[in-house]
Design an enzyme around this catalytic site. Structure first.
Site, mmCIF file in Angstrom:
data_model
loop_
_atom_site.group_PDB
_atom_site.id
_atom_site.type_symbol
_atom_site.label_atom_id
_atom_site.label_comp_id
_atom_site.label_asym_id
_atom_site.label_seq_id
_atom_site.Cartn_x
_atom_site.Cartn_y
_atom_site.Cartn_z
ATOM 1 N N PRO A 92 0.777 -1.246 0.000
ATOM 2 C CA PRO A 92 0.000 0.000 0.000
ATOM 3 C C PRO A 92 0.808 1.296 0.000
ATOM 4 O O PRO A 92 0.827 2.043 0.983
ATOM 5 C CB PRO A 92 -0.836 -0.135 1.271
ATOM 6 C CG PRO A 92 0.012 -0.954 2.188
ATOM 7 C CD PRO A 92 0.722 -1.935 1.286
ATOM 8 N N CYS A 93 1.410 1.602 -1.135
ATOM 9 C CA CYS A 93 2.173 2.850 -1.241
ATOM 10 C C CYS A 93 1.260 4.072 -1.198
ATOM 11 O O CYS A 93 1.726 5.183 -0.919
ATOM 12 C CB CYS A 93 3.052 2.851 -2.482
ATOM 13 S SG CYS A 93 2.194 2.499 -4.010
#
Length: 131
Positions: A92-93
């Site tokens: 989850p950037c």
């Protein structure tokens, strides 16, 4: 493993990924259980591994990530590692934001996608908490 077994395994992995993504977008799934083989530099892999620890619906700054992996001056490099993330959403950037809270640097100029993912997570957290 035969070609047939390999194909069956690949199809199963794709089906699992699609199912988990559907669950994520429905607010049912907060983390993924897909077998990941992340290929990148040691620095990139350190960033990506840290991203996996950021809780659903929460954010960290690029500086927070840099400090967490022991490279406090590598803030811009954290951004570059996020840009090179081969599996966004799963890793989850989108949960990494600017120090001031600004939504910056998601897939080039696609900051609206980052905002949409963060809003989705916040909405699902509110519903689940009964707020």
């Amino acid at each position: 493993m035969t070609d047939s077994e390999s194909t069956i395994r690949t199809v199963q992995l794709v089906e699992d990924a699609l199912e988990q993504l559907e669950q994520y977008f429905a607010g049912i799934r907060h983390t993924f259980t897909l077998p990941l083989v992340l290929r990148g530099t040691e620095f990139q892999k350190a960033v990506w591994e840290y991203l996996l620890t950021i809780p659903y619906g929460e954010t960290r700054s690029y500086g927070d990530v840099a400090r967490a992996i022991g490279r406090e001056k590598a803030v811009r490099a954290v951004g570059q590692a996020n840009r090179a993330n081969p599996v966004p959403i799963v890793v989850p950037c989108h949960r990494v934001i600017g120090q001031t809270g600004a939504l910056t640097g998601y897939a080039g100029s696609q900051v609206h996608l980052k905002a949409a993912l963060l809003n989705l997570e916040q909405e699902h957290r509110l519903v689940q908490s009964g707020a």
